[in-house]
Design an enzyme around this catalytic site. Sequence first.
Site, PDB file in Angstrom:
ATOM      1  N   ASP A   1      42.833  36.797  44.064  1.00  0.00           N
ATOM      2  CA  ASP A   1      42.765  35.959  45.267  1.00  0.00           C
ATOM      3  C   ASP A   1      44.109  35.270  45.520  1.00  0.00           C
ATOM      4  O   ASP A   1      44.564  35.172  46.659  1.00  0.00           O
ATOM      5  CB  ASP A   1      41.667  34.903  45.140  1.00  0.00           C
ATOM      6  CG  ASP A   1      40.280  35.502  44.993  1.00  0.00           C
ATOM      7  OD1 ASP A   1      40.055  36.621  45.479  1.00  0.00           O
ATOM      8  OD2 ASP A   1      39.417  34.831  44.384  1.00  0.00           O
TER       9      ASP A   1
ATOM     10  N   ASP B   1      35.345  35.309  39.076  1.00  0.00           N
ATOM     11  CA  ASP B   1      36.203  34.181  39.438  1.00  0.00           C
ATOM     12  C   ASP B   1      36.199  33.189  38.279  1.00  0.00           C
ATOM     13  O   ASP B   1      35.199  33.067  37.571  1.00  0.00           O
ATOM     14  CB  ASP B   1      35.687  33.494  40.704  1.00  0.00           C
ATOM     15  CG  ASP B   1      35.886  34.340  41.958  1.00  0.00           C
ATOM     16  OD1 ASP B   1      36.813  35.175  41.977  1.00  0.00           O
ATOM     17  OD2 ASP B   1      35.126  34.162  42.918  1.00  0.00           O
TER      18      ASP B   1
END
Length: 188
Positions: free
Chosen positions: A131, A115
């Site tokens: 995401d 991330d």
Amino acid sequence: MLTVWMFLLSAALIIIDQVTKALAVAFLKEQPALPLWEGVFELQYCENPGIAFSLLENQRWLFIPLTCIVMILLIIMLLRSDLRHSKMFSFSGALILAGGIGNLIDRIAYKYVVDFLYFKLIDFPIFNFADCCVVIGAILLFAYLLFGCKDSDFSNLKGLIFGSTSTTKEQTNDDRDQNVDHSDTAAE
């Protein structure tokens, strides 16, 4: 033809996801956060061993098979359901598929998801391109199912998922005629 474009879009989005994650590893890992908009949005490297918001950390044994099952069901729906002719359903499905596969690749290859996108202003958990694809696809799919989908599409989808036979327009019309006949008989 729409199905081909949907899979090409998914493939392109998966490539974008993996390239952005590789760039994050190369340029952000073990580096301080890189502000893009001071106090609002920054790039910050994070290894997420869980799912959204780092829930259920280190549960790969659950995520990998579950993601595979969801992706297979989605592919079946995109290929076989009557909804596959809808541009909105196909587009949202392509987004969800790309995001799911993008994060699945990370879980299999690294045992965590990379991330790197961080909304500092609201202290939102760090996330990635995959995401974004899943969330945008899910919102579009929900909106389509809520506002743009016909009842017959739901029954056909239900039949595809649960194995029951789908109703045709002729059967639906026959059922309506039978209901009218019953109501006429009951009135006499």
